[in-house]
Structure formats: C-alpha cells, structure tokens
Design a protein around this motif. Structure first.
Motif, mmCIF file in Angstrom:
data_model
loop_
_atom_site.group_PDB
_atom_site.id
_atom_site.type_symbol
_atom_site.label_atom_id
_atom_site.label_comp_id
_atom_site.label_asym_id
_atom_site.label_seq_id
_atom_site.Cartn_x
_atom_site.Cartn_y
_atom_site.Cartn_z
ATOM 1 N N PHE A 1 0.827 -1.192 0.000
ATOM 2 C CA PHE A 1 0.000 0.000 0.000
ATOM 3 C C PHE A 1 0.866 1.248 0.000
ATOM 4 O O PHE A 1 1.979 1.254 0.506
ATOM 5 N N GLN A 2 0.327 2.290 -0.616
ATOM 6 C CA GLN A 2 1.018 3.567 -0.698
ATOM 7 C C GLN A 2 0.025 4.673 -0.393
ATOM 8 O O GLN A 2 -1.064 4.718 -0.964
ATOM 9 N N PHE A 3 0.423 5.560 0.501
ATOM 10 C CA PHE A 3 -0.384 6.730 0.858
ATOM 11 C C PHE A 3 0.430 7.971 0.533
ATOM 12 O O PHE A 3 1.596 8.073 0.900
ATOM 13 N N GLU A 4 -0.188 8.897 -0.186
ATOM 14 C CA GLU A 4 0.492 10.142 -0.517
ATOM 15 C C GLU A 4 -0.463 11.300 -0.296
ATOM 16 O O GLU A 4 -1.637 11.227 -0.670
ATOM 17 N N THR A 5 0.051 12.356 0.318
ATOM 18 C CA THR A 5 -0.755 13.540 0.576
ATOM 19 C C THR A 5 0.158 14.746 0.713
ATOM 20 O O THR A 5 1.383 14.614 0.705
ATOM 21 N N VAL A 6 -0.419 15.906 0.853
ATOM 22 C CA VAL A 6 0.337 17.133 1.079
ATOM 23 C C VAL A 6 0.096 17.584 2.508
ATOM 24 O O VAL A 6 -1.020 17.522 3.020
ATOM 25 N N VAL A 7 1.172 18.021 3.154
ATOM 26 C CA VAL A 7 1.124 18.542 4.524
ATOM 27 C C VAL A 7 1.531 20.008 4.456
ATOM 28 O O VAL A 7 2.550 20.340 3.850
ATOM 29 N N GLN A 8 0.737 20.872 5.079
ATOM 30 C CA GLN A 8 1.020 22.311 5.036
ATOM 31 C C GLN A 8 0.895 22.924 6.423
ATOM 32 O O GLN A 8 0.030 22.548 7.203
ATOM 33 N N GLY A 9 1.780 23.854 6.714
ATOM 34 C CA GLY A 9 1.722 24.619 7.965
ATOM 35 C C GLY A 9 1.642 26.097 7.663
ATOM 36 O O GLY A 9 2.262 26.578 6.711
ATOM 37 N N THR A 10 0.902 26.833 8.481
ATOM 38 C CA THR A 10 0.783 28.291 8.286
ATOM 39 C C THR A 10 1.935 28.993 8.990
ATOM 40 O O THR A 10 1.730 29.839 9.855
ATOM 41 N N PHE A 11 3.143 28.640 8.619
ATOM 42 C CA PHE A 11 4.335 29.263 9.188
ATOM 43 C C PHE A 11 4.587 30.614 8.540
ATOM 44 O O PHE A 11 4.348 30.794 7.351
ATOM 45 N N GLY A 12 5.151 31.529 9.323
ATOM 46 C CA GLY A 12 5.735 32.722 8.737
ATOM 47 C C GLY A 12 7.113 32.338 8.222
ATOM 48 O O GLY A 12 7.537 31.191 8.350
ATOM 49 N N ALA A 13 7.823 33.295 7.633
ATOM 50 C CA ALA A 13 9.195 33.008 7.209
ATOM 51 C C ALA A 13 10.003 32.622 8.439
ATOM 52 O O ALA A 13 9.842 33.201 9.521
ATOM 53 N N ASN A 14 10.848 31.628 8.313
ATOM 54 C CA ASN A 14 11.568 31.079 9.461
ATOM 55 C C ASN A 14 12.525 32.101 10.057
ATOM 56 O O ASN A 14 13.181 32.840 9.357
ATOM 57 N N GLY A 15 12.581 32.094 11.363
ATOM 58 C CA GLY A 15 13.481 32.973 12.084
ATOM 59 C C GLY A 15 14.357 32.165 13.010
ATOM 60 O O GLY A 15 14.629 30.998 12.763
ATOM 61 N N ASN A 16 14.763 32.772 14.069
ATOM 62 C CA ASN A 16 15.593 32.088 15.052
ATOM 63 C C ASN A 16 14.854 32.137 16.378
ATOM 64 O O ASN A 16 14.555 33.229 16.849
ATOM 65 N N PRO A 17 14.483 31.071 17.022
ATOM 66 C CA PRO A 17 14.814 29.680 16.705
ATOM 67 C C PRO A 17 13.898 29.108 15.624
ATOM 68 O O PRO A 17 12.896 29.714 15.261
ATOM 69 N N ASP A 18 14.256 27.924 15.136
ATOM 70 C CA ASP A 18 13.477 27.248 14.097
ATOM 71 C C ASP A 18 12.067 26.931 14.582
ATOM 72 O O ASP A 18 11.854 26.649 15.760
ATOM 73 N N SER A 19 11.119 26.963 13.654
ATOM 74 C CA SER A 19 9.736 26.578 13.924
ATOM 75 C C SER A 19 9.434 25.305 13.145
ATOM 76 O O SER A 19 9.773 25.207 11.961
#
Length: 135
Positions: A16-34
């Motif tokens: 079996f194969q499962f494929e999907t898209v995962v999305q996060g409502t992140f802003g542009a990455n800063g310090n520290p990492d999100s």
C-alpha cells in the motif's frame, strides 16, 4: 481515508502507498526554528500495519508545504474483505502556533487539487483454487 479490498488466498502480500500534502501556516523562518512533528498510521481491519513519523519545518518562504509519501506491506491476510484506513495526527509543535493541514490546504498558496490524498492498494496472491481449462 479508507477503502475495502479483497484477499482470495491466504498466501498473499498486500502493498500500500499513501500520498498527501502537509502544510503549515508558518511565517518566514526565524531564530529559533519553527516546526511541527506529525505521524500518519495505516491500519488494516483497525490494526496498525504501518506508521511514519515526520516533521515539517518553516522555511524562507511562508506557509510551507511538503509531500508526505508512505509505503508499507502486509502479508498472508485471511481470505475475504478487508478495510484499509489512514489516520494522521499532530504530535508536537516547536516555537509555533501554526495551523497544520494534512490532506487539506490551510493557506491559499496551494489549493484543494494540490492537497488531495491518494491511497493505492495492490494485492499479490498465490492462487489456491485451480479450475480445469477446457478447450
């Protein structure tokens, strides 16, 4: 997401194969990492058959998305109809309150067509009943 499939032989392998898209409502990455840890499990007849743990991280672009691809196998299931299903869950967030979408979009930089999920099931069997061939 779930679907049914048939096993006609007790000597079988189910891929079996499962494929999907995962999305996060992140802003542009800063310090520290999100980032966000999540897991997707594939179940056959309500029993865990496969699990994949992943992480989605903020990047230099906003509203990051990735393709989640998961492949697994089960063998020698009983004859009959079986149900395969998929469930995904957010596990932990790091330095973010971002919304997480798995199989759905959570920001307009992608759409429902891009975010749709796919589940493929292939059953390979050794036949147990042989019928006489008559010319």
């Amino acid at each position: 997401m779930s679907q049914q499939f048939e096993a006609y032989s007790e000597q079988s392998k189910v891929y079996f194969q499962f494929e999907t898209v995962v999305q996060g409502t992140f802003g542009a990455n800063g310090n520290p990492d999100s980032s966000i840890d999540y897991a997707c499990g594939i179940f056959i007849d309500e029993k865990l058959a496969n699990i994949r743990l992943r992480n989605i991280k903020a990047s230099s672009a906003t509203n990051t998305f990735i393709t989640h691809n998961q492949i697994g196998m089960a063998q020698n299931l009983s004859k009959g109809t079986h149900t395969i299903s998929v469930a995904c869950k957010r596990l932990k967030s790091y330095n973010t309150n971002a919304i997480l979408g798995i199989g759905t979009y959570v920001h307009t930089n992608i759409n429902s067509f891009i975010a749709q999920s796919f589940l493929r099931v292939d059953v390979y069997e050794v036949p147990q009943v042989f019928n006489t061939i008559i010319n």
